[in-house]
Design a protein around this motif. Structure first.
Motif, PDB file in Angstrom:
ATOM      1  N   THR A   1       0.370   6.459  -1.456  1.00 62.28           N
ATOM      2  CA  THR A   1      -0.409   5.241  -1.268  1.00 62.28           C
ATOM      3  C   THR A   1      -1.167   4.942  -2.551  1.00 62.28           C
ATOM      4  O   THR A   1      -1.260   5.789  -3.451  1.00 62.28           O
ATOM      5  CB  THR A   1      -1.404   5.400  -0.100  1.00 62.28           C
ATOM      6  OG1 THR A   1      -2.262   6.509  -0.360  1.00 62.28           O
ATOM      7  CG2 THR A   1      -0.661   5.630   1.208  1.00 62.28           C
TER       8      THR A   1
ATOM      9  N   PHE B   1       0.128  11.608   9.275  1.00 61.97           N
ATOM     10  CA  PHE B   1      -0.864  10.540   9.092  1.00 61.97           C
ATOM     11  C   PHE B   1      -2.129  10.920   9.856  1.00 61.97           C
ATOM     12  O   PHE B   1      -2.085  11.176  11.071  1.00 61.97           O
ATOM     13  CB  PHE B   1      -0.320   9.201   9.592  1.00 61.97           C
ATOM     14  CG  PHE B   1       0.899   8.726   8.841  1.00 61.97           C
ATOM     15  CD1 PHE B   1       0.776   7.937   7.703  1.00 61.97           C
ATOM     16  CD2 PHE B   1       2.171   9.089   9.262  1.00 61.97           C
ATOM     17  CE1 PHE B   1       1.893   7.512   7.008  1.00 61.97           C
ATOM     18  CE2 PHE B   1       3.290   8.672   8.569  1.00 61.97           C
ATOM     19  CZ  PHE B   1       3.152   7.896   7.434  1.00 61.97           C
TER      20      PHE B   1
ATOM     21  N   PHE C   1       8.275   2.047   6.748  1.00 62.70           N
ATOM     22  CA  PHE C   1       7.230   1.858   5.746  1.00 62.70           C
ATOM     23  C   PHE C   1       6.909   0.373   5.528  1.00 62.70           C
ATOM     24  O   PHE C   1       5.802   0.042   5.098  1.00 62.70           O
ATOM     25  CB  PHE C   1       7.609   2.565   4.450  1.00 62.70           C
ATOM     26  CG  PHE C   1       7.316   4.040   4.507  1.00 62.70           C
ATOM     27  CD1 PHE C   1       6.060   4.532   4.166  1.00 62.70           C
ATOM     28  CD2 PHE C   1       8.261   4.923   4.979  1.00 62.70           C
ATOM     29  CE1 PHE C   1       5.765   5.873   4.249  1.00 62.70           C
ATOM     30  CE2 PHE C   1       7.993   6.286   5.071  1.00 62.70           C
ATOM     31  CZ  PHE C   1       6.738   6.768   4.717  1.00 62.70           C
TER      32      PHE C   1
ATOM     33  N   TYR D   1       6.452   9.662   0.012  1.00 63.43           N
ATOM     34  CA  TYR D   1       5.695   8.412  -0.064  1.00 63.43           C
ATOM     35  C   TYR D   1       4.333   8.691  -0.676  1.00 63.43           C
ATOM     36  O   TYR D   1       3.827   9.814  -0.652  1.00 63.43           O
ATOM     37  CB  TYR D   1       5.541   7.775   1.324  1.00 63.43           C
ATOM     38  CG  TYR D   1       4.492   8.426   2.191  1.00 63.43           C
ATOM     39  CD1 TYR D   1       3.170   7.972   2.203  1.00 63.43           C
ATOM     40  CD2 TYR D   1       4.826   9.508   3.010  1.00 63.43           C
ATOM     41  CE1 TYR D   1       2.204   8.577   2.996  1.00 63.43           C
ATOM     42  CE2 TYR D   1       3.862  10.126   3.802  1.00 63.43           C
ATOM     43  CZ  TYR D   1       2.558   9.653   3.783  1.00 63.43           C
ATOM     44  OH  TYR D   1       1.599  10.260   4.561  1.00 63.43           O
TER      45      TYR D   1
ATOM     46  N   LYS E   1       0.824  -1.214   0.000  1.00 59.28           N
ATOM     47  CA  LYS E   1       0.000   0.000   0.000  1.00 59.28           C
ATOM     48  C   LYS E   1       0.855   1.259   0.000  1.00 59.28           C
ATOM     49  O   LYS E   1       0.572   2.223  -0.705  1.00 59.28           O
ATOM     50  CB  LYS E   1      -0.925   0.013   1.226  1.00 59.28           C
ATOM     51  CG  LYS E   1      -1.790   1.266   1.281  1.00 59.28           C
ATOM     52  CD  LYS E   1      -2.711   1.271   2.497  1.00 59.28           C
ATOM     53  CE  LYS E   1      -3.545   2.559   2.532  1.00 59.28           C
ATOM     54  NZ  LYS E   1      -4.419   2.615   3.728  1.00 59.28           N
ATOM     55  N   TYR E   2       1.918   1.243   0.808  1.00 57.22           N
ATOM     56  CA  TYR E   2       2.791   2.414   0.931  1.00 57.22           C
ATOM     57  C   TYR E   2       4.021   2.259   0.044  1.00 57.22           C
ATOM     58  O   TYR E   2       4.698   1.216   0.067  1.00 57.22           O
ATOM     59  CB  TYR E   2       3.233   2.593   2.387  1.00 57.22           C
ATOM     60  CG  TYR E   2       2.115   3.003   3.310  1.00 57.22           C
ATOM     61  CD1 TYR E   2       1.817   4.349   3.531  1.00 57.22           C
ATOM     62  CD2 TYR E   2       1.348   2.033   3.974  1.00 57.22           C
ATOM     63  CE1 TYR E   2       0.787   4.723   4.384  1.00 57.22           C
ATOM     64  CE2 TYR E   2       0.323   2.407   4.828  1.00 57.22           C
ATOM     65  CZ  TYR E   2       0.055   3.755   5.028  1.00 57.22           C
ATOM     66  OH  TYR E   2      -0.971   4.121   5.867  1.00 57.22           O
ATOM     67  N   HIS E   3       4.289   3.303  -0.725  1.00 55.00           N
ATOM     68  CA  HIS E   3       5.421   3.278  -1.649  1.00 55.00           C
ATOM     69  C   HIS E   3       6.379   4.414  -1.285  1.00 55.00           C
ATOM     70  O   HIS E   3       5.988   5.589  -1.287  1.00 55.00           O
ATOM     71  CB  HIS E   3       4.934   3.445  -3.089  1.00 55.00           C
ATOM     72  CG  HIS E   3       3.816   2.502  -3.437  1.00 55.00           C
ATOM     73  ND1 HIS E   3       4.037   1.198  -3.833  1.00 55.00           N
ATOM     74  CD2 HIS E   3       2.466   2.661  -3.410  1.00 55.00           C
ATOM     75  CE1 HIS E   3       2.881   0.600  -4.055  1.00 55.00           C
ATOM     76  NE2 HIS E   3       1.912   1.468  -3.803  1.00 55.00           N
TER      77      HIS E   3
ATOM     78  N   ALA F   1      -1.610  -2.205   7.112  1.00 56.93           N
ATOM     79  CA  ALA F   1      -2.646  -1.877   6.114  1.00 56.93           C
ATOM     80  C   ALA F   1      -3.663  -3.005   5.993  1.00 56.93           C
ATOM     81  O   ALA F   1      -3.327  -4.173   6.173  1.00 56.93           O
ATOM     82  CB  ALA F   1      -1.974  -1.600   4.788  1.00 56.93           C
TER      83      ALA F   1
ATOM     84  N   LEU G   1       4.367   0.020   8.222  1.00 65.61           N
ATOM     85  CA  LEU G   1       3.093   0.602   7.812  1.00 65.61           C
ATOM     86  C   LEU G   1       2.345  -0.341   6.880  1.00 65.61           C
ATOM     87  O   LEU G   1       1.120  -0.476   6.960  1.00 65.61           O
ATOM     88  CB  LEU G   1       3.329   1.950   7.126  1.00 65.61           C
ATOM     89  CG  LEU G   1       3.623   3.130   8.052  1.00 65.61           C
ATOM     90  CD1 LEU G   1       4.088   4.332   7.245  1.00 65.61           C
ATOM     91  CD2 LEU G   1       2.382   3.489   8.879  1.00 65.61           C
ATOM     92  N   ASP G   2       3.066  -1.003   5.977  1.00 64.71           N
ATOM     93  CA  ASP G   2       2.436  -1.959   5.064  1.00 64.71           C
ATOM     94  C   ASP G   2       1.809  -3.133   5.828  1.00 64.71           C
ATOM     95  O   ASP G   2       0.756  -3.644   5.439  1.00 64.71           O
ATOM     96  CB  ASP G   2       3.463  -2.491   4.075  1.00 64.71           C
ATOM     97  CG  ASP G   2       3.301  -1.844   2.698  1.00 64.71           C
ATOM     98  OD1 ASP G   2       2.189  -1.376   2.378  1.00 64.71           O
ATOM     99  OD2 ASP G   2       4.269  -1.817   1.927  1.00 64.71           O
TER     100      ASP G   2
END
Length: 261
Positions: A204, A224, A254, A202, A165-167, A261, A257-258
């Motif tokens: 999404t 966020f 990150f 980043y 989801k997070y790039h 998700a 964070l993924d």
């Protein structure tokens, strides 16, 4: 009684044309000086000195920076040499080229071969185009991003971590600092200088804009909107002793964070 000589229109026309041409030249010189002064005033109003503005103009003409600016330290390019790359339109391979990134004006210069004298052109600024560096494996493409001053910009960003989801991305920048010539002869002048620095961004899957990654923990957490994510991130950063100034730690954040998700 003396007879008047007939009026010579041919000679008059030649004199008139000569006078007209002289006036055109004088007016052109005056206009040029006025436009130059106006341009320099405009540059100063925009926070850019006339010298820096002139330098930028020279760069846009793709001249050798070192030939137009003396005693310049550094380079406008991420790397001076051209490196092999593949250019894609979406998922379709367009071809193999050689490229270098002029990060001063954020332009990708490409050519077909390494043959001396090969013509250099610019990569078209199309979002559908992406470039893969065949040496480092880095992928870069033109994206819209929101910088640290919350201004929307378009530029080339490199992919660092392609998550679910997070790039995570990074942007290579080069800034130009004008040298100084002190009035005091006892003080040494400083040369013009190119300086490199990196910023991280980043995005999404549900966003088309890349967001700046702050290096201060509090500001990073507030970027966020989800309060639950903020609390989990805060605990993770504390437990793992995360330093947001380190690239490897950003990658870990990150990844975390993924997983949420």
């Amino acid at each position: 009684m003396k007879l008047r000589k007939p009026f010579n229109f041919v000679i008059f026309r030649k004199i008139f044309e000569m006078f007209k041409n002289i006036m055109i030249v004088l007016l052109s010189v005056a206009a040029s000086g006025t436009l130059s002064a106006q341009a320099n005033r405009q540059l100063r109003n925009n926070g850019m000195s006339a010298a820096t503005g002139n330098f930028f103009s020279e760069m846009r003409k793709k001249k050798d920076a070192q030939s137009s600016i003396t005693e310049t330290v550094g380079t406008p390019y991420i790397e001076e040499s051209f490196k092999p790359c593949e250019v894609y339109y979406g998922d379709e391979l367009v071809g193999k080229f050689f490229y270098r990134h002029n990060a001063f004006n954020d332009e990708i210069e490409i050519k077909d071969s390494q043959v001396p004298g090969e013509e250099v052109t610019s990569l078209a600024t199309m979002r559908e185009l992406r470039l893969v560096d065949l040496v480092s494996g880095n992928e870069l493409s033109l994206m819209t991003y929101e910088n640290k001053d919350e201004q929307m910009r378009n530029g080339y960003l490199y992919e660092l971590k392609d998550g679910e989801k997070y790039h995570l991305l990074f942007k290579k920048n080069v800034k130009f600092t004008e040298g100084t010539k002190p009035a005091n002869p006892l003080l040494r002048p400083t040369p013009n200088k190119f300086s490199k620095f990196v910023e991280y961004y980043y995005f999404t899957d549900d966003s088309k804009v890349a967001h700046y990654v702050p290096t201060r923990k509090g500001k990073f957490l507030r970027s966020f909107s989800d309060k639950e994510i903020q609390e989990k991130l805060k605990e993770f950063i504390k437990e793992e002793d995360i330093n947001l100034n380190r690239e490897e730690d950003l990658v870990r954040v990150f990844k975390f964070l993924d997983q949420q998700a």
